[in-house]
Write a protein that holds these residues in place. Structure first.
Motif, mmCIF file in Angstrom:
data_model
loop_
_atom_site.group_PDB
_atom_site.id
_atom_site.type_symbol
_atom_site.label_atom_id
_atom_site.label_comp_id
_atom_site.label_asym_id
_atom_site.label_seq_id
_atom_site.Cartn_x
_atom_site.Cartn_y
_atom_site.Cartn_z
ATOM 1 N N ARG A 73 1.292 -0.975 -0.206
ATOM 2 C CA ARG A 73 -0.667 0.020 -0.245
ATOM 3 C C ARG A 73 1.106 1.043 0.195
ATOM 4 O O ARG A 73 0.057 2.302 -0.329
ATOM 5 C CB ARG A 73 -0.471 0.055 1.080
ATOM 6 C CG ARG A 73 -2.120 -0.763 1.729
ATOM 7 C CD ARG A 73 -3.086 -0.655 2.203
ATOM 8 N NE ARG A 73 -2.785 -0.692 3.798
ATOM 9 C CZ ARG A 73 -2.629 -1.737 4.481
ATOM 10 N NH1 ARG A 73 -3.141 -2.372 3.817
ATOM 11 N NH2 ARG A 73 -2.196 -1.527 5.233
ATOM 12 N N VAL A 74 1.593 1.384 0.973
ATOM 13 C CA VAL A 74 2.816 2.255 0.753
ATOM 14 C C VAL A 74 3.444 2.766 -0.809
ATOM 15 O O VAL A 74 4.184 3.957 -1.297
ATOM 16 C CB VAL A 74 4.052 2.191 1.769
ATOM 17 C CG1 VAL A 74 4.533 3.713 1.955
ATOM 18 C CG2 VAL A 74 3.508 2.210 3.307
ATOM 19 N N SER A 75 3.312 1.320 -1.356
ATOM 20 C CA SER A 75 4.161 1.682 -2.946
ATOM 21 C C SER A 75 3.131 2.021 -3.717
ATOM 22 O O SER A 75 3.799 2.915 -4.341
ATOM 23 C CB SER A 75 4.736 0.271 -3.188
ATOM 24 O OG SER A 75 3.234 -0.320 -4.006
ATOM 25 N N VAL A 76 1.978 2.076 -3.374
ATOM 26 C CA VAL A 76 0.108 2.762 -3.779
ATOM 27 C C VAL A 76 0.638 4.214 -3.659
ATOM 28 O O VAL A 76 0.787 5.309 -4.313
ATOM 29 C CB VAL A 76 -0.852 1.884 -4.274
ATOM 30 C CG1 VAL A 76 -1.160 2.978 -4.628
ATOM 31 C CG2 VAL A 76 -0.154 0.457 -4.483
ATOM 32 N N LEU A 77 0.638 4.146 -2.452
ATOM 33 C CA LEU A 77 0.417 5.966 -2.195
ATOM 34 C C LEU A 77 2.056 6.490 -2.313
ATOM 35 O O LEU A 77 1.633 8.042 -3.176
ATOM 36 C CB LEU A 77 1.008 5.645 -0.482
ATOM 37 C CG LEU A 77 -0.602 4.791 0.201
ATOM 38 C CD1 LEU A 77 -0.729 4.974 1.224
ATOM 39 C CD2 LEU A 77 -2.252 6.074 -0.622
ATOM 40 N N ALA A 180 5.582 10.701 3.674
ATOM 41 C CA ALA A 180 3.800 11.358 3.551
ATOM 42 C C ALA A 180 3.337 9.902 3.469
ATOM 43 O O ALA A 180 2.624 9.638 3.329
ATOM 44 C CB ALA A 180 3.603 12.303 2.339
ATOM 45 N N ALA A 181 3.671 9.022 2.819
ATOM 46 C CA ALA A 181 2.927 7.399 1.645
ATOM 47 C C ALA A 181 3.018 6.812 2.682
ATOM 48 O O ALA A 181 1.999 6.322 3.211
ATOM 49 C CB ALA A 181 3.621 7.168 0.471
ATOM 50 N N VAL A 205 0.068 17.402 0.978
ATOM 51 C CA VAL A 205 -0.937 16.201 0.319
ATOM 52 C C VAL A 205 -2.079 16.648 -0.294
ATOM 53 O O VAL A 205 -3.063 17.003 0.815
ATOM 54 C CB VAL A 205 -0.964 15.329 1.355
ATOM 55 C CG1 VAL A 205 -1.622 14.040 1.727
ATOM 56 C CG2 VAL A 205 0.197 14.494 1.806
ATOM 57 N N PRO A 206 -2.834 16.332 -1.268
ATOM 58 C CA PRO A 206 -3.946 16.231 -1.983
ATOM 59 C C PRO A 206 -4.725 15.911 -1.086
ATOM 60 O O PRO A 206 -5.484 14.587 -0.643
ATOM 61 C CB PRO A 206 -3.168 15.609 -3.636
ATOM 62 C CG PRO A 206 -3.172 14.520 -3.429
ATOM 63 C CD PRO A 206 -2.379 15.150 -2.126
#
Length: 243
Positions: A73-77, A180-181, A205-206
């Motif tokens: 998930r952190v890779s995606v973010l 941030a991720a 962060v959007p």
């Protein structure tokens, strides 16, 4: 057996912490009221890199709150943040690979001091094997900043040593994005006071991204509890963001 949330409330968390249905039900029911009814559709297809189980220092951690699902998930973010902040394709790949393995050298799920430094050394030594496993050949010049981001991801900015300040200056953007991720995936934690606090970050962060991060946690963890493999759980969770 007490749930992860009950253990957290009682200050009795152990060395190995895994998601359970009661804790996930609590997370899902406490979705922040500021979020829209549905997360925004992703502006671009992010990388989803699923860390191999053999990269973890302790096999018991592969299915923990710092295990395969978290790293993926952190890779995606990280990939989504990279797109928002104008990173090139090569930079995005390097950041996402680092994100996928940033916690792989943990020894336990508690406050494992210096696990970022251990992971950074491991990544620097094994980046060719890791990048091959993920299908992304990393540019040589991006290995050092990616490793530095891993080394600093678990250290608060105000706790940097002089040496870490110098290292951060050479890899500032990668470090800020990885921090941030990693922060955005904190919705998996069993107490909401541990959830993301974006005021501690140094990048923008959007507004659409925290609801996406929450949806990734709840969907992937539910699929996993329902019996899906980590890869299938993550793939199914990501697909929900395109509907």
């Amino acid at each position: 057996m007490p749930s992860l949330r009950e253990l957290a409330e009682g200050r009795r968390l152990g060395d190995h912490q895994a998601m359970d249905q009661a804790t996930l039900d609590w997370i899902t029911s406490n979705r922040p009221t500021s979020f829209p009814d549905r997360p925004a559709r992703l502006p671009h297809a992010p990388l989803l890199l699923i860390p191999p189980t053999d990269c973890f220092a302790d096999a018991r951690l592969t299915d923990s709150i710092h295990g395969v699902l978290h790293g993926a998930r952190v890779s995606v973010l990280a990939s989504l943040l990279a797109g928002e902040h104008g990173l090139s394709r090569e930079e995005t790949a390097a950041l996402s690979v680092a994100a996928a393995v940033h916690d792989c050298r943990r020894r336990h799920d508690r406050d494992d001091v210096a696990h970022g430094q251990r992971a950074a050394r491991w990544f620097a030594q094994h980046h060719q094997i890791v990048s091959h496993a993920f299908g992304h050949r990393l540019l040589v010049g991006l290995i050092a900043p990616a490793a530095t981001a891993v080394a600093l991801h678990d250290v608060p900015y105000d706790a940097f040593s002089p040496e870490q300040v110098r290292a951060y200056a050479q890899a500032q953007h990668f470090t800020d994005l990885l921090k941030a991720a990693d922060c955005l995936d904190r919705y998996r934690l069993p107490l909401d006071r541990w959830w993301p606090d974006t005021t501690r970050l140094r990048i923008r962060v959007p507004a659409w991204l925290p609801p996406v991060a929450f949806a990734l946690v709840t969907a992937s963890e539910q699929h996993r509890l329902d019996g899906a493999s980590p890869a299938d759980a993550l793939t199914l969770a990501r697909l929900t963001l395109y509907r």
